[in-house]
Design an enzyme around this catalytic site. Sequence first.
Site: not given
Ligand code: HPA
Length: 235
Positions: A4, A20, A24, A43, A87-90, A162, A179-181, A203-204, A217
Amino acid sequence: MSLHIGAEQGDIAEVVLMPGDPYRAKWAAETFLTDAKCINEVRGMLGFTGMWNGHRVTIQGSGMGMPSLSIYANELIRDYDAKTLIRIGSCGGMQDHVGIRDVILAMSATTVNTPSSGMFRELNFAPTADFGLLHAAYAAAQSHDSKVHVGPIYSSDVFYDERPDLNEQMVRHGILAVEMEAAELYTLAARYGRRALAVLTVSDHLITHEALPASDREKTFGDMVEIALTAAFAA
Ligand code: HPA
């Protein structure tokens, strides 16, 4: 080339930053590296290698979520011999004392599941950051304006969740952000004896429902990139 990643052998540095978002990666390479060259477009998951303060660095997009990150991190380690992966991310804040724009250095990453979970069978492996990188990143963060937190995060499989009861348990147990990673990155680094860390920007916020305005940002994400680069090359 790997399955990949289109880069030639030798095109990828020992230190790899992994946002991610592939755009960026492009922004960070253009902003922080000199002589940056695009080394992957497969990709659209852009990767760049260039120089930072005399050191060779690759910035390679990971995509969103652990299955995607797992593909890129596996190939960076196994096919290109990457030694340090950051990893650099939100992330989404989960505690009242964690504010929008704050930087989080993830000491550990709790999960329901990672792509590696199956191999552990009944065991709950604890994905953990490299202490040397974590320590260096904390020191580097002191010279930036961003408020920094060190502690546990939650690597979720879902953005549109959910199961709010799970988030409640995370909040109760002091998890700083979601986050997710990171959990899969830490697990792969442990398996192959590499160094890994996640440097995140809030970020939130899941409790206050604030979100970082788009105009803020770049500056905030810039602190995160500088902290990651400084930590990667700390003696
Ligand atoms: N959930 C999952 N991953 C994220 C979020 C979130 O609220 N904000 C930034 N990455």
